[in-house]
Design a protein around this motif. Structure first.
Motif, mmCIF file in Angstrom:
data_model
loop_
_atom_site.group_PDB
_atom_site.id
_atom_site.type_symbol
_atom_site.label_atom_id
_atom_site.label_comp_id
_atom_site.label_asym_id
_atom_site.label_seq_id
_atom_site.Cartn_x
_atom_site.Cartn_y
_atom_site.Cartn_z
ATOM 1 N N SER A 459 0.849 -1.189 0.000
ATOM 2 C CA SER A 459 0.000 0.000 0.000
ATOM 3 C C SER A 459 0.883 1.236 0.000
ATOM 4 N N GLY A 460 0.471 2.241 -0.764
ATOM 5 C CA GLY A 460 1.243 3.486 -0.821
ATOM 6 C C GLY A 460 2.409 3.379 -1.789
ATOM 7 N N LYS A 461 3.105 4.489 -1.886
ATOM 8 C CA LYS A 461 4.205 4.547 -2.843
ATOM 9 C C LYS A 461 5.393 5.221 -2.188
ATOM 10 N N GLY A 462 6.474 5.300 -2.943
ATOM 11 C CA GLY A 462 7.650 6.033 -2.488
ATOM 12 C C GLY A 462 8.531 5.213 -1.555
ATOM 13 N N ALA A 465 7.018 2.665 1.075
ATOM 14 C CA ALA A 465 6.500 1.469 0.417
ATOM 15 C C ALA A 465 7.639 0.558 -0.017
ATOM 16 N N SER A 466 8.714 1.194 -0.526
ATOM 17 C CA SER A 466 9.810 0.374 -1.029
ATOM 18 C C SER A 466 10.514 -0.358 0.116
ATOM 19 N N LEU A 467 10.606 0.326 1.273
ATOM 20 C CA LEU A 467 11.231 -0.340 2.432
ATOM 21 C C LEU A 467 10.394 -1.544 2.865
ATOM 22 N N PHE A 468 9.087 -1.326 2.940
ATOM 23 C CA PHE A 468 8.178 -2.394 3.358
ATOM 24 C C PHE A 468 8.241 -3.549 2.361
ATOM 25 N N MET A 469 8.349 -3.169 1.069
ATOM 26 C CA MET A 469 8.424 -4.166 0.005
ATOM 27 C C MET A 469 9.673 -5.030 0.153
ATOM 28 N N ASN A 501 3.563 -2.935 13.390
ATOM 29 C CA ASN A 501 3.319 -2.242 12.118
ATOM 30 C C ASN A 501 2.626 -0.914 12.413
ATOM 31 N N ASP A 502 3.414 0.013 12.943
ATOM 32 C CA ASP A 502 2.829 1.297 13.357
ATOM 33 C C ASP A 502 2.336 2.093 12.151
ATOM 34 N N ALA A 503 3.026 1.919 11.065
ATOM 35 C CA ALA A 503 2.656 2.697 9.869
ATOM 36 C C ALA A 503 1.405 2.145 9.206
ATOM 37 N N ALA A 552 -2.023 -6.530 7.706
ATOM 38 C CA ALA A 552 -3.232 -5.837 8.154
ATOM 39 C C ALA A 552 -3.543 -6.221 9.597
ATOM 40 N N MET A 553 -3.584 -7.519 9.863
ATOM 41 C CA MET A 553 -3.809 -7.991 11.244
ATOM 42 C C MET A 553 -3.178 -9.365 11.411
ATOM 43 N N PRO A 554 -2.791 -9.678 12.599
ATOM 44 C CA PRO A 554 -2.095 -10.958 12.819
ATOM 45 C C PRO A 554 -3.072 -12.137 12.827
#
Lengths: 785, 92
Positions: A459-462, A465-469, A501-503, A552-554
């Protein structure tokens, strides 16, 4: 700069030349006009008086002769002389005046001849003596002008001038009647030689272009430089011969003027020429002649021309003198401008410290320099700020591009990734919308028959998002490699990502494991777009249970589903960057368009399939900005062509032999012949020979525990890329790939002999695989040509 | 010093004979240095390499050494593949 200075001076000079030239020209024209009028007036006075003077002089000559003759007439009347006395009278007349060349006394026809003793006497000068004679033919003379006119008019007359043919001189005769009691009793004449008149005219100073003219009041030419006209032509008769009507009219006017007026002037056009002449005239009263002077206007106005030349020279000198201060004035303007130009040039080149010309004046130039200085300082400040901002931006941009490189580098990008699996065709592409994006794909061989594939979208960009990816991608791969189960792997990764996952970021993810031998795909989907199976007949989205995305949720349970990929099909994974690509009208590409594109552009390779879709998306989006990452992964797997027995294909060469060491030479020569037949290079043949021998030695030595005879079969296929050899035996199961790593590093003394053969095979061929099929060991070796 | 010429091929077919011959020569002559000449050899398999390993061990046990000379590129590559180039004296 050179151009500016030049043009400024040029303009100034042009202005000066035009304005002062105009003023000077007007002055010259006005003064010329005045001068011309004045000169013409002066000349008129001069020549008119000159004409009057000449006329008086001629008049005096005529008057003198007339007086002499008149006196003689009185004497004649009173004395009524005899022949002798009359002769004496004539002699006296001739002696009284040089001009008088001859004189006559003629008695009227009715007068008594006998008493006088003569009828008509004539005396004339012959050199220094005076001769006389009776007229031979008095009857003829009575009809002559000199007699008949004074006789009938009873008054004295001047005849028309004439040429005396005896002496060939021009003459004019004065005749006066002797009147007694109202009756004309005699006529006395004198003949005046006009030489002196002509001489007088010639002596008048008229300049070399002027000409004197003497005519009768009828316009008959008495004296003129053109001798052939003298006494033969009148002004009117000359005029009538002229071809130009204007000239004729002019001559007629002149003729009339001379008849009517006793003095005056007239402007004449020179005949057969465009220049003009002035004619000034007066009257010789005695004979009623007109004496005049013809003066060319050019000659009259020549002082003006001289003056004009002088004025022109003065004007030119004046203008030149004006240009010198103009040059200095323009320089005083352009020099600071030039300095300003230099400064702005160096400013344009980025040198903001270039000195500006010093202020010398408070005029417009000074103000310009001041404004320029302010601009320079402002620019300096602006550039400093800009440089700082740009540096900051560039730093971020370069860091972003490094981030992009890193992100892309963690994705497998080498295609084809597994050349040994000739039936497997994978291609993938990721096009970021911004510098770094949140899409991901991955694939990896879990073992020789299991291929892990995944595609996902954060979700999201930039950057976030790339770090999460990157985290998600790495986590999933290692988890899948461990558990080899998509649903379990998703469960583990989800819990991992949900933690802290605070973000509140999440990843939609499709994860699958493909069995390369059966084409059975086991997969689990965490909220990602359904993949498409592309077959020649139709294409469709695979069905799947819906599940939330990762992170999203555990504690979400994901379920595995299995589908067998049809033969000759392509399996397409994609992200919503494809289906939700937006054009400039904010319309979405959509699922149906995607299926349409696939249907309308049949592709036989994974790469072609992806390129087709990319082209279609690009065409759809047009000039609109790419709104999201566009990621696709496509694969196809031909199980018949992949790591399997070549049962269905006839081999290019084959041999069957028994488990006896004496068979070795036969196998060797078979391989040599095959190599010759298939055009192998010697080195290639040697390496295949090595691999084959090592395996066959292995089989013959260890596969058979009994003493029976066993058959070993070798089959060989050659494609344009590689040679594949399949060796099968019915010995005890033995998987060479499970053989432990051969020791090639220890000192010779510690080396175990044996096991080296397998090592050689592994190092010599590109593919070395083993399987147990129907109680047979089947080994496949494949080597690229 | 013993010099021995290795045949054109040294494979599973002839390696037992070569091994036997070499070992008997070494035991009878007991040389300090044994030189194997590979100038004629175009093919060697693990069976041949095994002989070289055996001879190396025999020679070093007696305080002598084995020298392999004049082998072509292909043969040397096979020695290299086995890692034998680090433990044997190969003169090229």
């Amino acid at each position: 700069m050179r151009r500016i200075r030049k043009s400024l001076f040029f303009k100034l000079a042009l202005l000066i030349v035009i304005s002062s030239g105009t003023v000077l020209a007007i002055v010259m024209i006005v003064s010329n006009y005045n001068l011309r009028t004045r000169i013409l007036e002066e000349q008129k006075k001069y020549y008119t008086s000159l004409a009057a003077k000449s006329a008086i002089e001629i008049d005096q000559k005529l008057f003198k002769a007339k007086t002499i003759v008149d006196k003689a007439a009185i004497i004649f009347k009173v004395t009524n002389p005899t022949r002798e006395k009359s002769i004496q009278l004539l002699k006296n007349i001739l002696n009284s005046d040089e001009m008088i060349g001859g004189s006559a006394v003629a008695l009227a026809p009715e007068t008594q001849f006998d008493k006088a003793g003569f009828q008509m006497l004539y005396a004339w000068k012959d050199n220094d003596t005076i001769k006389y004679a009776d007229r031979i033919n008095p009857e003829q003379d009575y009809k002559s002008e000199w007699f008949i006119k004074p006789y009938t008019l009873k008054k004295d007359i001047w005849t028309e001038p004439y040429i005396d043919t005896d002496v060939n001189r021009m003459m004019v005769t004065y005749s006066t009647p002797v009147i007694v009691n109202g009756n004309v009793t005699a006529i006395i004449t004198c003949d005046l030689i006009l030489d002196s008149v002509e001489k007088l005219l010639m002596e008048v100073e008229l300049g070399h272009q002027g000409a004197p003219v003497l005519v009768t009041n009828e316009g008959r030419i008495i004296s003129y430089p053109k001798k052939e006209w003298v006494l033969k032509e009148t002004i009117a008769s000359i005029g009538k011969k002229l071809p130009d009507p204007a000239d004729r009219e002019m001559m007629k006017n002149l003729s009339q003027l001379l008849r009517k007026k006793q003095s005056g002037n007239m402007r004449l056009k020179q005949i057969n020429s465009s220049s003009f002449m002035w004619f000034y005239f007066d009257t010789v009263k005695e004979a009623d002649w007109r004496i005049g002077f013809l003066i060319p206007e050019k000659a009259i106005l020549s002082p003006i021309n001289d003056l004009n030349k002088k004025m022109l020279i003065i004007a030119l000198l004046g203008i030149t003198a004006l240009l010198i201060p103009a040059f200095f004035v323009s320089h005083s303007i352009t020099n600071p401008l030039k300095a300003l130009c230099d400064a702005s040039d160096s400013l344009a080149n980025g040198n903001f410290d270039a000195p500006l010309p010093k202020l010398k004046s408070n005029d417009e130039i000074g103000r310009l320099v001041m404004d320029f200085e302010r601009m320079r300082i402002d620019l300096q400040d602006y550039i400093k700020t800009l440089a700082a901002t740009t540096a900051e931006k560039e730093k971020i941009a370069s860091e972003l591009s490094v981030a992009k490189e890193i992100q892309h580098s963690i994705l497998p990008k080498l295609f084809p990734p597994y050349p040994k699996y000739s039936g497997l065709d994978i291609f993938a592409s990721l096009d970021s919308a911004k510098e770094v994006g949140g899409d991901l794909y991955d694939f990896a061989l879990l073992d020789d028959k299991k291929l892990y594939i995944c595609i996902g979208d954060v979700s999201g960009k930039g950057v976030p998002a790339s770090l999460f990816m990157a985290v998600g991608k790495t986590l999933l791969k290692s988890t899948v490699q461990n558990v080899k189960d998509p649903a379990k792997a998703l469960y583990i990764v989800n819990n991992e990502l949900s933690e802290n996952n605070d973000a509140s970021m999440f990843i939609t993810l499709f994860c699958g494991i493909l069995n390369l031998k059966t084409n059975e795909l086991t997969y689990a989907n965490a909220g990602h777009n359904p993949p498409i199976i592309v077959t020649g007949k139709k294409s469709f989205f695979i069905k799947q249970a819906s599940a939330p995305p990762l992170g999203a949720m555990p504690d979400i349970k994901f379920t595995n589903e299995t589908i067998k990929l049809p033969e000759d099909s392509l399996f397409l994974l994609y992200t919503d960057g494809v289906t939700e690509a937006m054009n400039s009208e904010n319309k979405l590409f959509g699922d149906n368009t995607l299926l349409e594109v696939i249907k309308n552009n049949p592709a036989h390779t994974a790469e072609k399939c992806i390129v087709n879709i990319k082209n279609a998306v690009n065409h759809f989006v047009g000039n609109a900005e790419q709104s999201d990452d566009i990621t696709m992964l496509c694969l196809s797997n031909n199980i018949n062509n992949n790591n399997t027995l070549h049962d269905k294909n006839t081999p290019d060469a084959s041999i069957v032999f028994t488990n006896n060491k004496s068979e070795y030479p036969r196998i060797e020569s078979w391989l040599n012949q095959t190599g010759e037949k298939l055009n192998w290079q010697p080195g290639f043949l040697m390496q295949l020979n090595l691999a084959l021998e090592e395996w066959i030695v292995n089989v013959i030595s260890y596969a058979f525990t009994d003493n029976d005879i066993h058959e070993i079969e070798v089959r060989l296929w050659q494609t344009n890329k590689s040679v594949r050899i399949e060796i099968s035996d019915d010995g005890i199961p033995f998987n060479p790939l499970e053989e432990k790593h051969t020791d090639t590093d220890s000192p010779a003394e510690e080396r175990e002999i044996g096991g080296l053969g397998i090592h050689f095979i592994k190092n010599t061929v590109d593919v070395f695989s083993y399987k147990r099929v129907k109680n047979r060991n089947v080994v496949i070796m494949e080597k690229s040509l | 010093m013993l010099e021995y010429k290795i045949p054109e091929r040294l494979d599973a077919v002839n390696s037992p004979d070569v091994e036997k011959e070499l070992l008997s020569k070494i035991s009878s002559e007991n040389p300090q240095i044994t030189i194997c000449d590979f100038s004629d050899t175009v093919y060697i398999s693990s069976a041949g390499l095994r002989i070289m390993l055996v001879i190396t061990k025999v020679m070093s046990k007696n305080g002598g050494k084995l020298i392999l000379k004049e082998m072509n590129e292909d043969i040397y590559n096979i020695f290299k593949m086995a890692g034998f180039h680090t433990i044997m004296n190969i003169e090229r």
